[in-house]
Design an enzyme around this catalytic site. Structure first.
Site, PDB file in Angstrom:
ATOM      1  N   CYS A  68       0.837  -1.201   0.000  1.00 61.56           N
ATOM      2  CA  CYS A  68       0.000   0.000   0.000  1.00 61.56           C
ATOM      3  C   CYS A  68       0.877   1.258   0.000  1.00 61.56           C
ATOM      4  CB  CYS A  68      -1.001  -0.029   1.160  1.00 61.56           C
ATOM      5  SG  CYS A  68      -2.367   1.144   0.953  1.00 61.56           S
ATOM      6  N   HIS A  70      -3.589  -5.054   0.844  1.00 62.77           N
ATOM      7  CA  HIS A  70      -3.050  -5.422   2.156  1.00 62.77           C
ATOM      8  C   HIS A  70      -3.061  -6.939   2.343  1.00 62.77           C
ATOM      9  CE1 HIS A  70      -2.628  -1.471   4.167  1.00 62.77           C
ATOM     10  NE2 HIS A  70      -3.495  -1.108   3.251  1.00 62.77           N
ATOM     11  N   GLU A 105      -1.582  -8.680   4.385  1.00 62.88           N
ATOM     12  CA  GLU A 105      -1.573  -9.038   5.812  1.00 62.88           C
ATOM     13  C   GLU A 105      -2.975  -9.145   6.394  1.00 62.88           C
ATOM     14  OE1 GLU A 105      -2.045  -4.629   6.129  1.00 62.88           O
ATOM     15  OE2 GLU A 105      -1.065  -6.018   4.744  1.00 62.88           O
TER      16      GLU A 105
END
Length: 228
Positions: A115, A209, A211
């Site tokens: 990002c 993202h 994660e």
């Protein structure tokens, strides 16, 4: 036992963070980042903002580097005036992470920008950003999702060959690509969703993202390159 690659992850630097009975300045990193590194087979090390002069020494101790998501890059870094929707600057973090990126590229260290990290990679190489777009962060503080389509033959397509739904939360995007960078994935609206540096070894930026999802393939790609 084979040693796990050491993956450095940049962090926030926030004032007045609260936990337990404490309210103190803190170097912060959402737990999804180290967990993703660990699940992908690496060891995670936090890299809070520091003097940019120390970036090369930090990079020299790592096997791979992740520049994490976070606040908007200060527009002065790419020669622009702030848009009314651009957030307040995080100058210490900008300076530190730009120095980390420069050091990683110089050393040929495997690098993943997530990002903000992708946007900063673009800026580090002379690119610019669109300071506000709609449709990629629908609800404040809530991650959404949309599909991204890989560019055939790219590094990213070698990791994730099919169109995939990804967790997303951003309001800025790549405008002019930095020197040597190529786009390697797009959203349906044409937004650049991944960039890479074909001449620079394993260097990838993703606008979403990972994660916040269950797909380990992007991080596994970094960890595999870092262990090579």
């Amino acid at each position: 036992m084979v040693a796990r690659p050491l993956i450095g992850v940049s962090t926030y630097l926030e004032s007045g963070a609260r936990w337990g009975v404490w309210e103190l300045d803190a170097a912060l990193l959402p737990v999804g980042y180290p967990r993703l590194v660990q699940r992908a087979g690496g060891l995670a090390a936090m890299l809070p903002p520091d003097d940019p002069a120390h970036a090369a020494a930090a990079v020299a101790r790592l096997d791979g580097l992740v520049i994490a998501g976070g606040p908007d890059v200060e527009p002065v870094r790419y020669g622009a005036e702030p848009h009314p929707r651009t957030g307040p600057p995080a100058r210490a973090r900008d300076a530190w992470e730009l120095a980390l990126i420069d050091a990683a590229l110089a050393a040929g260290l495997p690098l993943l920008g997530i990002c903000r990290g992708m946007q900063l990679l673009n800026v580090a190489l002379g690119g610019t950003l669109v300071q506000h777009i709609d449709g990629h962060a629908e609800v404040v503080g809530v991650f959404g999702s949309h599909s991204v389509k890989p560019v055939p033959g790219s590094l990213y397509a070698g990791v994730v060959p099919e169109e995939a739904s990804v967790p997303t939360y951003h309001h800025q995007a790549v405008e002019r690509l930095g020197e040597g960078l190529v786009a390697s994935a797009y959203a349906a609206d044409g937004t650049v969703e991944a960039v890479e540096l074909p001449s620079g070894g394993w260097v990838l930026g993703v606008q979403w993202h990972p994660e916040m999802g269950e797909d380990l393939r992007v991080m596994r790609g970094l960890v595999r390159a870092a262990g090579g």
